[in-house]
Design a protein around this motif. Structure first.
Motif, PDB file in Angstrom:
ATOM      1  N   PRO A   9       0.817  -1.205   0.000  1.00  0.00           N
ATOM      2  CA  PRO A   9       0.000   0.000   0.000  1.00  0.00           C
ATOM      3  C   PRO A   9       0.859   1.267   0.000  1.00  0.00           C
ATOM      4  CG  PRO A   9       0.011  -1.003   2.180  1.00  0.00           C
ATOM      5  CD  PRO A   9       0.722  -1.960   1.267  1.00  0.00           C
ATOM      6  N   PRO A  10       0.236   2.436  -0.248  1.00  0.00           N
ATOM      7  CA  PRO A  10       0.988   3.686  -0.148  1.00  0.00           C
ATOM      8  C   PRO A  10       1.601   3.804   1.232  1.00  0.00           C
ATOM      9  CG  PRO A  10      -1.410   4.088  -0.186  1.00  0.00           C
ATOM     10  CD  PRO A  10      -1.188   2.656  -0.545  1.00  0.00           C
ATOM     11  N   ALA A  12       3.931   2.002   2.537  1.00  0.00           N
ATOM     12  CA  ALA A  12       4.360   0.728   3.134  1.00  0.00           C
ATOM     13  C   ALA A  12       5.866   0.697   3.375  1.00  0.00           C
ATOM     14  CB  ALA A  12       3.971  -0.433   2.224  1.00  0.00           C
ATOM     15  N   TYR A  53      -4.909  13.200 -11.725  1.00  0.00           N
ATOM     16  CA  TYR A  53      -5.096  11.882 -11.092  1.00  0.00           C
ATOM     17  C   TYR A  53      -4.280  11.804  -9.806  1.00  0.00           C
ATOM     18  CZ  TYR A  53      -7.064  10.237 -15.549  1.00  0.00           C
ATOM     19  OH  TYR A  53      -7.832  10.066 -16.663  1.00  0.00           O
ATOM     20  N   LEU A  59      -5.437   6.330  -9.605  1.00  0.00           N
ATOM     21  CA  LEU A  59      -4.406   5.763 -10.478  1.00  0.00           C
ATOM     22  C   LEU A  59      -4.417   6.465 -11.836  1.00  0.00           C
ATOM     23  CD1 LEU A  59      -4.540   1.908  -9.824  1.00  0.00           C
ATOM     24  CD2 LEU A  59      -3.143   3.666  -8.728  1.00  0.00           C
ATOM     25  N   VAL A  60      -3.230   6.670 -12.371  1.00  0.00           N
ATOM     26  CA  VAL A  60      -3.062   7.229 -13.713  1.00  0.00           C
ATOM     27  C   VAL A  60      -3.413   6.104 -14.703  1.00  0.00           C
ATOM     28  CG1 VAL A  60      -1.296   8.168 -15.274  1.00  0.00           C
ATOM     29  CG2 VAL A  60      -1.309   8.834 -12.850  1.00  0.00           C
ATOM     30  N   PHE A  87       4.844  -0.260  -9.274  1.00  0.00           N
ATOM     31  CA  PHE A  87       4.381  -0.772 -10.565  1.00  0.00           C
ATOM     32  C   PHE A  87       4.619  -2.283 -10.574  1.00  0.00           C
ATOM     33  CE2 PHE A  87       5.360  -2.395 -14.758  1.00  0.00           C
ATOM     34  CZ  PHE A  87       4.270  -1.961 -15.484  1.00  0.00           C
ATOM     35  N   ARG A  89       0.289  -1.859 -10.831  1.00  0.00           N
ATOM     36  CA  ARG A  89      -0.739  -1.517  -9.844  1.00  0.00           C
ATOM     37  C   ARG A  89      -2.121  -1.972 -10.277  1.00  0.00           C
ATOM     38  NH1 ARG A  89       2.228   3.116  -7.431  1.00  0.00           N
ATOM     39  NH2 ARG A  89       0.947   4.047  -5.815  1.00  0.00           N
ATOM     40  N   GLN A  93      -1.825  -3.925 -16.057  1.00  0.00           N
ATOM     41  CA  GLN A  93      -0.394  -3.552 -16.046  1.00  0.00           C
ATOM     42  C   GLN A  93       0.481  -4.788 -15.854  1.00  0.00           C
ATOM     43  OE1 GLN A  93       0.581  -0.366 -13.256  1.00  0.00           O
ATOM     44  NE2 GLN A  93      -1.052   0.965 -14.021  1.00  0.00           N
ATOM     45  N   ARG A 123       6.258  12.107   6.162  1.00  0.00           N
ATOM     46  CA  ARG A 123       7.374  11.832   5.237  1.00  0.00           C
ATOM     47  C   ARG A 123       8.048  13.109   4.753  1.00  0.00           C
ATOM     48  NH1 ARG A 123       6.252   7.970   0.398  1.00  0.00           N
ATOM     49  NH2 ARG A 123       4.394   9.260   0.231  1.00  0.00           N
ATOM     50  N   TYR A 133      12.925  10.136   4.490  1.00  0.00           N
ATOM     51  CA  TYR A 133      12.957  10.235   5.954  1.00  0.00           C
ATOM     52  C   TYR A 133      11.537  10.294   6.491  1.00  0.00           C
ATOM     53  CZ  TYR A 133      17.910  11.420   5.456  1.00  0.00           C
ATOM     54  OH  TYR A 133      19.253  11.394   5.165  1.00  0.00           O
ATOM     55  N   PHE A 137       9.737   8.493  12.732  1.00  0.00           N
ATOM     56  CA  PHE A 137      10.247   7.114  12.672  1.00  0.00           C
ATOM     57  C   PHE A 137      11.634   6.999  12.044  1.00  0.00           C
ATOM     58  CE2 PHE A 137       5.490   6.502  12.033  1.00  0.00           C
ATOM     59  CZ  PHE A 137       5.248   6.355  13.393  1.00  0.00           C
ATOM     60  N   ASN A 138      12.018   7.977  11.243  1.00  0.00           N
ATOM     61  CA  ASN A 138      13.311   7.882  10.556  1.00  0.00           C
ATOM     62  C   ASN A 138      13.803   9.305  10.270  1.00  0.00           C
ATOM     63  OD1 ASN A 138      15.497   6.825   9.138  1.00  0.00           O
ATOM     64  ND2 ASN A 138      14.337   6.653   7.226  1.00  0.00           N
ATOM     65  N   ARG A 155       5.819  15.873  -0.467  1.00  0.00           N
ATOM     66  CA  ARG A 155       5.016  15.609  -1.663  1.00  0.00           C
ATOM     67  C   ARG A 155       3.636  16.266  -1.573  1.00  0.00           C
ATOM     68  NH1 ARG A 155       5.649   9.276  -2.900  1.00  0.00           N
ATOM     69  NH2 ARG A 155       3.437   9.552  -3.319  1.00  0.00           N
TER      70      ARG A 155
HETATM   71  P1  AP5 Z   1       3.793   6.496  -5.631  1.00  0.00           P
HETATM   72  O1  AP5 Z   1       4.822   7.530  -5.670  1.00  0.00           O
HETATM   73  O2  AP5 Z   1       4.109   5.130  -6.127  1.00  0.00           O
HETATM   74  O3  AP5 Z   1       3.209   6.448  -4.161  1.00  0.00           O
HETATM   75  P2  AP5 Z   1       2.642   5.243  -3.270  1.00  0.00           P
HETATM   76  O4  AP5 Z   1       2.463   3.908  -3.815  1.00  0.00           O
HETATM   77  O5  AP5 Z   1       1.425   5.866  -2.719  1.00  0.00           O
HETATM   78  O6  AP5 Z   1       3.761   4.937  -2.328  1.00  0.00           O
HETATM   79  P3  AP5 Z   1       4.600   5.918  -1.545  1.00  0.00           P
HETATM   80  O7  AP5 Z   1       5.736   6.462  -2.360  1.00  0.00           O
HETATM   81  O8  AP5 Z   1       3.677   6.945  -0.909  1.00  0.00           O
HETATM   82  O9  AP5 Z   1       5.107   5.006  -0.350  1.00  0.00           O
HETATM   83  P4  AP5 Z   1       6.275   3.949  -0.206  1.00  0.00           P
HETATM   84  O10 AP5 Z   1       5.690   2.592  -0.063  1.00  0.00           O
HETATM   85  O11 AP5 Z   1       7.359   4.142  -1.226  1.00  0.00           O
HETATM   86  O12 AP5 Z   1       6.780   4.390   1.238  1.00  0.00           O
HETATM   87  P5  AP5 Z   1       8.105   5.167   1.706  1.00  0.00           P
HETATM   88  O13 AP5 Z   1       9.278   4.271   1.613  1.00  0.00           O
HETATM   89  O14 AP5 Z   1       8.215   6.510   1.074  1.00  0.00           O
HETATM   90  O15 AP5 Z   1       2.504   6.963  -6.457  1.00  0.00           O
HETATM   91  C1  AP5 Z   1       1.990   8.292  -6.343  1.00  0.00           C
HETATM   92  C2  AP5 Z   1       0.850   8.466  -7.349  1.00  0.00           C
HETATM   93  O16 AP5 Z   1       1.342   8.281  -8.697  1.00  0.00           O
HETATM   94  C3  AP5 Z   1      -0.299   7.438  -7.217  1.00  0.00           C
HETATM   95  O17 AP5 Z   1      -1.263   7.863  -6.267  1.00  0.00           O
HETATM   96  C4  AP5 Z   1      -0.851   7.427  -8.654  1.00  0.00           C
HETATM   97  O18 AP5 Z   1      -1.664   8.563  -8.905  1.00  0.00           O
HETATM   98  C5  AP5 Z   1       0.410   7.565  -9.512  1.00  0.00           C
HETATM   99  N1  AP5 Z   1       1.016   6.266  -9.898  1.00  0.00           N
HETATM  100  C6  AP5 Z   1       2.265   5.828  -9.573  1.00  0.00           C
HETATM  101  N2  AP5 Z   1       2.503   4.614 -10.116  1.00  0.00           N
HETATM  102  C7  AP5 Z   1       1.369   4.277 -10.788  1.00  0.00           C
HETATM  103  C8  AP5 Z   1       0.992   3.125 -11.540  1.00  0.00           C
HETATM  104  N3  AP5 Z   1       1.821   2.066 -11.696  1.00  0.00           N
HETATM  105  N4  AP5 Z   1      -0.255   3.100 -12.081  1.00  0.00           N
HETATM  106  C9  AP5 Z   1      -1.101   4.153 -11.952  1.00  0.00           C
HETATM  107  N5  AP5 Z   1      -0.815   5.274 -11.245  1.00  0.00           N
HETATM  108  C10 AP5 Z   1       0.426   5.336 -10.664  1.00  0.00           C
HETATM  109  O19 AP5 Z   1       7.739   5.323   3.274  1.00  0.00           O
HETATM  110  C11 AP5 Z   1       6.689   6.167   3.702  1.00  0.00           C
HETATM  111  C12 AP5 Z   1       7.099   6.863   5.023  1.00  0.00           C
HETATM  112  O20 AP5 Z   1       7.158   5.887   6.049  1.00  0.00           O
HETATM  113  C13 AP5 Z   1       8.479   7.532   4.960  1.00  0.00           C
HETATM  114  O21 AP5 Z   1       8.440   8.709   5.710  1.00  0.00           O
HETATM  115  C14 AP5 Z   1       9.417   6.487   5.617  1.00  0.00           C
HETATM  116  O22 AP5 Z   1      10.538   7.088   6.257  1.00  0.00           O
HETATM  117  C15 AP5 Z   1       8.482   5.835   6.609  1.00  0.00           C
HETATM  118  N6  AP5 Z   1       8.770   4.408   6.838  1.00  0.00           N
HETATM  119  C16 AP5 Z   1       9.172   3.492   5.913  1.00  0.00           C
HETATM  120  N7  AP5 Z   1       9.311   2.276   6.480  1.00  0.00           N
HETATM  121  C17 AP5 Z   1       8.974   2.432   7.793  1.00  0.00           C
HETATM  122  C18 AP5 Z   1       8.901   1.530   8.914  1.00  0.00           C
HETATM  123  N8  AP5 Z   1       9.209   0.222   8.809  1.00  0.00           N
HETATM  124  N9  AP5 Z   1       8.521   2.035  10.102  1.00  0.00           N
HETATM  125  C19 AP5 Z   1       8.195   3.358  10.254  1.00  0.00           C
HETATM  126  N10 AP5 Z   1       8.254   4.254   9.223  1.00  0.00           N
HETATM  127  C20 AP5 Z   1       8.626   3.789   8.009  1.00  0.00           C
END
Ligand code: AP5
Length: 208
Positions: A9-10, A12, A53, A59-60, A87, A89, A93, A123, A133, A137-138, A155
């Motif tokens: 999930p977003p 994660a 989107y 989703l795009v 990807f 999603r 795809q 974040r 970061y 948590f980080n 973001r």
């Molecule tokens: P995208 O950029 O892919 O965002 P997302 O899937 O929502 O995922 P995130 O980047 O938000 O989270 P992540 O899992 O990478 O977590 P992170 O490591 O940053 O997509 C954005 C948009 O683009 C979508 O809504 C859509 O519109 C479009 N899109 C993109 N790809 C698409 C596709 N294939 N098809 C259609 N549309 C698409 O960590 C999050 C935070 O938590 C950070 O601050 C981190 O430091 C913290 N953290 C990480 N791990 C831990 C832990 N274990 N404990 C505590 N904190 C933690």
């Protein structure tokens, strides 16, 4: 090893873990979210189409994403596979991807919905080196980002309203992929509700 998919999930931790396991696998990270944000920033036709989107947390369209991926995996650094982050999603795809490259591992980072909002709303990313970061948590080290030039970036879609739409899109359109990849014998689930280092250890154990 073929290409890897980081799934979940977003918020994660896909991007966080991709940075950590890239060195071990030698596979470049291919994040459709990062590619779309770069396209929005430079005002390309793809960016103009994707912007609304993304702002709504939807989703795009598949054809936009698949055109980006087709071009990206032609690049020389993708010759031995890549690590997809965010990807595929949707099932269409994943079907299209299966015709382009072999997927050897789908690594699912499992995090309950209740944790997602706090993760995403805290974040921050270093705009200079891309390190992810979290305010709680980080956090950025007291000595600063190791790149030496921390530039805080937040973001536009990291707000509570959009996150709930992103979670809904995940449950409706993306989570069915778990069964699709499980049937193909490449799906591995890791508990993502733990310390970042513990999750990295488990992901690397699946790959080794
Ligand atoms: P995208 O950029 O892919 O965002 P997302 O899937 O929502 O995922 P995130 O980047 O938000 O989270 P992540 O899992 O990478 O977590 P992170 O490591 O940053 O997509 C954005 C948009 O683009 C979508 O809504 C859509 O519109 C479009 N899109 C993109 N790809 C698409 C596709 N294939 N098809 C259609 N549309 C698409 O960590 C999050 C935070 O938590 C950070 O601050 C981190 O430091 C913290 N953290 C990480 N791990 C831990 C832990 N274990 N404990 C505590 N904190 C933690």
């Amino acid at each position: 090893m073929g290409s890897i998919v980081l799934f979940g999930p977003p918020g994660a931790g896909k991007g966080t873990q991709a940075q950590r396991i890239m060195d071990q696998t030698g596979l470049p990270q291919v994040s459709t979210g990062d590619m779309l944000r770069a396209a929005v920033k430079s005002g390309t036709p793809v960016g103009k189409e994707a912007k609304g989107y993304m702002e709504r947390g939807e989703l795009v369209p598949d054809q936009v994403i698949l055109a980006l991926i087709r071009d990206r995996i032609q690049e020389p650094d993708a010759a031995n596979g890549v690590m997809f982050d965010g990807f595929p999603r949707t099932v269409p795809q994943a079907v299209a991807l299966s015709e382009m490259t072999d997927i050897s591992h789908v690594l699912a980072i499992d995090v309950p919905d209740g944790r997602i909002v706090e993760r995403i709303c805290g974040r921050a990313t270093c705009g200079n080196c891309g390190t992810v970061y979290h305010d709680t948590f980080n956090p950025v080290p007291a000595s600063g980002c190791p790149c030496g030039d921390y530039q805080e970036k937040r973001r536009a879609d990291d707000n509570e309203g959009t996150v709930l739409n992103r979670l809904e899109a995940y449950h409706q359109q993306t989570s069915p992929l778990a069964a699709w990849y499980d049937e193909r014998g490449v799906f591995h689930r890791v508990d993502g509700d733990r310390a970042i280092d513990e999750i990295t250890t488990d992901l690397l154990a699946v790959l080794n």
